[in-house]
Design an enzyme around this catalytic site. Sequence first.
Site, mmCIF file in Angstrom:
data_model
loop_
_atom_site.group_PDB
_atom_site.id
_atom_site.type_symbol
_atom_site.label_atom_id
_atom_site.label_comp_id
_atom_site.label_asym_id
_atom_site.label_seq_id
_atom_site.Cartn_x
_atom_site.Cartn_y
_atom_site.Cartn_z
ATOM 1 N N LYS A 1 0.736 -1.109 0.102
ATOM 2 C CA LYS A 1 0.204 -0.027 0.094
ATOM 3 C C LYS A 1 0.905 1.114 0.153
ATOM 4 O O LYS A 1 0.491 2.288 -0.785
ATOM 5 C CB LYS A 1 -0.721 0.037 1.155
ATOM 6 N N HIS B 1 -20.003 9.317 -0.644
ATOM 7 C CA HIS B 1 -20.690 8.240 0.045
ATOM 8 C C HIS B 1 -22.026 7.882 -0.216
ATOM 9 O O HIS B 1 -23.235 8.771 0.035
ATOM 10 C CB HIS B 1 -20.221 7.619 1.285
HETATM 11 C C1 GAR Z 1 -20.975 6.013 -6.370
HETATM 12 O O1 GAR Z 1 -22.338 5.361 -6.095
HETATM 13 C C2 GAR Z 1 -20.299 6.456 -5.291
HETATM 14 O O2 GAR Z 1 -21.184 6.993 -4.387
HETATM 15 C C3 GAR Z 1 -19.895 5.117 -4.554
HETATM 16 O O3 GAR Z 1 -19.269 4.542 -5.851
HETATM 17 C C4 GAR Z 1 -20.119 4.623 -7.093
HETATM 18 C C5 GAR Z 1 -19.353 5.061 -8.265
HETATM 19 O O4 GAR Z 1 -19.975 5.162 -9.230
HETATM 20 N N1 GAR Z 1 -18.737 5.072 -3.582
HETATM 21 C C6 GAR Z 1 -18.492 4.411 -2.597
HETATM 22 O O5 GAR Z 1 -19.321 3.478 -2.532
HETATM 23 C C7 GAR Z 1 -17.316 4.879 -1.805
HETATM 24 N N2 GAR Z 1 -17.599 4.018 -0.547
HETATM 25 P P1 GAR Z 1 -19.455 5.954 -10.641
HETATM 26 O O6 GAR Z 1 -18.068 5.478 -10.903
HETATM 27 O O7 GAR Z 1 -20.379 5.878 -11.439
HETATM 28 O O8 GAR Z 1 -19.218 7.596 -10.181
#
Ligand code: GAR
Length: 202
Positions: free
Chosen positions: A63, A113
Site C-alpha cells: 500500500k 458516499h
Molecule cells: C457511487 O455510487 C459512489 O457514491 C460510490 O461508488 C459509486 C461510483 O459510481 N462510492 C462508494 O461507495 C465509496 N465508498 P461512479 O463510478 O459511476 O461515479
Amino acid sequence: MKNIAIFASGTGSNATKLIKHAQTLSHINPVCLITDNADAGIIEIANKLSFPIFIIEKGTKTKSVHEAEILKTLRQNHIEWIFLAGYMRILSANFLNEFYDQELKQCKVINIHPSMLPKHRGLNAYEHAFDSNEKESGISIHFVDAGMDTGKIIKQASFSKEAKDTIITFKARGLALEHILYPQVLSLLNKAIATNNYKDFA
Ligand code: GAR
C-alpha cells in the site's frame, strides 16, 4: 486557482460530472484523473474528453509503495485538492497527512458516499440501505479522515425508497442525486476559494 485531481476506480459517472462542472468554474482547475484500475470505464471517458488520466494500479505493490507512486504524480501536477468519486481504496493516514490543512483542520480530500452517513459505512452502501427497513436513504459528501467514511460531513441529501423499487431503480435514483450534489460541493469550494472564506464549506 486551485488544482484538483479526481480519483475513480470504476464507471466514473461522478468523476465525469465533476470534470465537466469544474471546467466551468473560475477558481478550480481540474488537472487529472487517477485510477487504480486499468479496466475502469472512466479511462475511455477521459480519453474521449482528452482529459489526462493516470492509471496507477496497486498490483503486488505494498500500500505504501502504491500510495507513494500516486503522491509523486500528484506532486508533479501540483494538486491541492482531491475528490474521490467511486475510488474503492482506503487512503492511509500517511497519505492523508500530505493534504492536511492547518487552517481548515481537515485534509483536502473529499469523498462521496451513497448513504446517509453515519448509516451504512463501507462497501455496498446502496444494497445495505435497500435491504434495511428504512423508508429513505441518502447521499453524503464528506472530508476524508483515516476512518472508514467517518470524516466531517459537508453536504447530505435524502431520497425516498418506494414500495415498487428494485435495487436497480433505487440505486439509479440515488446516483442521479449524487450527480447533482457533488458538483454543488465543487461550486461551494469554488466560492470558498474565491472569497477565501471556508465557513460554509469546512
Ligand atoms: C457511487 O455510487 C459512489 O457514491 C460510490 O461508488 C459509486 C461510483 O459510481 N462510492 C462508494 O461507495 C465509496 N465508498 P461512479 O463510478 O459511476 O461515479
